[in-house]
Design a protein around this motif. Structure first.
Motif, PDB file in Angstrom:
ATOM      1  N   GLY A 170      42.549  -6.768   6.056  1.00 37.54           N
ATOM      2  CA  GLY A 170      43.407  -6.958   4.893  1.00 37.54           C
ATOM      3  C   GLY A 170      42.830  -6.451   3.597  1.00 37.54           C
ATOM      4  N   ALA A 171      41.690  -5.755   3.643  1.00 36.07           N
ATOM      5  CA  ALA A 171      41.054  -5.236   2.440  1.00 36.07           C
ATOM      6  C   ALA A 171      41.376  -3.750   2.275  1.00 36.07           C
ATOM      7  N   ALA A 172      40.964  -3.202   1.122  1.00 37.67           N
ATOM      8  CA  ALA A 172      41.245  -1.801   0.806  1.00 37.67           C
ATOM      9  C   ALA A 172      39.937  -1.015   0.778  1.00 37.67           C
ATOM     10  N   PRO A 173      39.707  -0.112   1.750  1.00 37.72           N
ATOM     11  CA  PRO A 173      38.456   0.634   1.779  1.00 37.72           C
ATOM     12  C   PRO A 173      38.398   1.729   0.717  1.00 37.72           C
ATOM     13  N   VAL A 174      37.250   1.844   0.069  1.00 38.18           N
ATOM     14  CA  VAL A 174      36.968   2.915  -0.882  1.00 38.18           C
ATOM     15  C   VAL A 174      35.637   3.531  -0.476  1.00 38.18           C
ATOM     16  N   VAL A 175      35.591   4.848  -0.357  1.00 42.57           N
ATOM     17  CA  VAL A 175      34.390   5.530   0.131  1.00 42.57           C
ATOM     18  C   VAL A 175      33.690   6.245  -1.015  1.00 42.57           C
ATOM     19  N   MET A 176      32.373   6.034  -1.127  1.00 40.82           N
ATOM     20  CA  MET A 176      31.563   6.728  -2.129  1.00 40.82           C
ATOM     21  C   MET A 176      30.111   6.737  -1.676  1.00 40.82           C
ATOM     22  N   PRO A 177      29.265   7.597  -2.270  1.00 40.04           N
ATOM     23  CA  PRO A 177      27.844   7.614  -1.893  1.00 40.04           C
ATOM     24  C   PRO A 177      27.138   6.330  -2.321  1.00 40.04           C
ATOM     25  N   PRO A 178      26.043   5.961  -1.636  1.00 37.79           N
ATOM     26  CA  PRO A 178      25.333   4.725  -1.978  1.00 37.79           C
ATOM     27  C   PRO A 178      24.868   4.664  -3.428  1.00 37.79           C
ATOM     28  N   ASP A 179      24.314   5.765  -3.967  1.00 42.30           N
ATOM     29  CA  ASP A 179      23.800   5.720  -5.334  1.00 42.30           C
ATOM     30  C   ASP A 179      24.922   5.564  -6.347  1.00 42.30           C
ATOM     31  N   ALA A 180      26.081   6.157  -6.070  1.00 40.76           N
ATOM     32  CA  ALA A 180      27.224   5.995  -6.974  1.00 40.76           C
ATOM     33  C   ALA A 180      27.666   4.533  -6.997  1.00 40.76           C
TER      34      ALA A 180
END
Length: 361
Positions: A170-180
């Protein structure tokens, strides 16, 4: 009459607030056939079992871990590398491994050194000042942003499976690099914690201030009520990004201090602050108390939802809310919001008598 799960056996390593909420989501939405809780705290395990968050409890790692096709590392961020090191020798190389830590760089580096395959670092942007599995709820994750921070070593199929897991919770995934991720949370999460500490310390050092500290002050400093050790570890693990955020914050305070002598500039700053604050999205959690919810597995056949609602209606059980949680090839699940604990018990007895599988709290 239940849908095929996304995972056969899921292990939640650390059954606290977030780990317990993930466990509730996995069980309540029929996403895992079996959920095992792993924790060194026997009290937490007993509570998790009593609340129905897990099917089985384990206090020590071992060959049993090889049967898991999902492992969620849910310890405090400073403890995550050691937790991973303890479990790594026993993990199935095909298992999806993820974590829920609020700092991603150190965890991603530690797992890379351990050679854990199919690891997808993650951070659900959800929580509460009240810790422990006794306060866990699947609703805590609903509509929350869940950041996934793959590295160069993260297999794309693993990232895809992690996205599917997050969406089905039920959550919304957002993808980004670890340092960001770490630089962003330094400003929106870790900096507010330090600001809350500074404000509460000012009150602690002048008892007159506590007499006037009303609702607004309590709202502003809510995060200071979190677990002190966990909060300390969180900010220390991200100290470099946090230092940079503190530099920017000091500049903003200095600018506002200067604006005290320039009322029009201060008014413009106030308008900007209002516009920004008013534009922030409102995250809506479950509107019904979880204890009045009943989740029903429905097969992928015509009129199954109708059969559920008609049976309850004929029995005089009033459905206040209904939500389709997920539909997969073999079926899915619906959540029914009912008026009372008694209605939940009646509906469960009736529907299970008709062959449906149910879960509720």
């Amino acid at each position: 009459m239940k849908p095929a799960p996304l995972f056969e056996t899921a292990v939640i390593a650390g059954v606290g607030l977030i780990g317990g909420s993930v466990a509730h989501g996995l069980r309540g939405r029929f996403l895992a056939r079996r959920v095992i809780g792993y924790d060194a705290n026997s009290d937490a395990l007993r509570t998790a079992e009593a609340l129905g968050a897990i099917d089985e409890a384990r206090a020590t790692p071992g060959p049993w871990l090889n049967g898991a096709d999902l492992v969620v590392l849910a310890a405090p961020v400073k403890a995550l590398p050691k937790l991973a090191a303890d479990l790594a020798p026993h993990l199935n190389p095909k298992a999806l491994v993820t974590d829920v830590g609020s700092v991603k760089g150190p965890v991603a580096d530690a797992l890379a050194q351990l050679g854990v395959r199919n690891f997808v670092p993650g951070h659900p942007m959800a929580g509460s000042e009240r810790g422990g599995v006794e306060h866990a709820s699947a609703a805590l994750l609903e509509n929350a942003i869940w950041v996934l921070t793959p590295t160069d070593d993260t297999p794309l199929p693993a990232l895809s499976r992690a996205r599917t897991l997050v969406e089905h919770l039920g959550a919304a995934p957002v993808v980004m690099p670890p340092d960001a991720h770490d630089h962003l949370v330094a400003t929106i999460s870790h900096l507010p914690y330090l600001a809350s500490l500074a404000l509460t310390h000012m009150v602690a050092r002048d008892e007159r201030l506590s007499l006037l500290a009303a609702g607004g002050f309590r709202d502003l400093t809510r995060v200071a009520s979190g677990d002190p050790r966990m909060s300390r570890d969180m900010v220390v693990e991200n100290k470099e990004a946090l230092r940079a955020a503190l530099v920017r914050f000091r500049r903003e305070l200095e600018r506002l201090e200067a604006d005290l002598d320039a009322p029009e500039e201060l008014l413009a700053a106030a308008h900007e602050g209002k516009r920004t604050r008013d534009s922030l999205p409102v995250v809506k959690r479950s509107l019904l108390p979880p204890k009045f919810d009943l989740v029903v597995a429905v097969p992928d056949r015509p009129n199954q939802i109708g059969a559920v609602t008609q049976a309850l209606g004929a029995a005089g059980v009033n459905i206040k809310d209904i939500e389709v949680l997920a539909i997969r090839e073999e079926g899915g699940a619906i959540r029914l919001g009912l008026e009372s604990v008694e209605d939940v018990a009646s509906a469960r007895t009736l529907l299970e008598g008709l062959g449906f599988e149910t879960r509720g709290r």
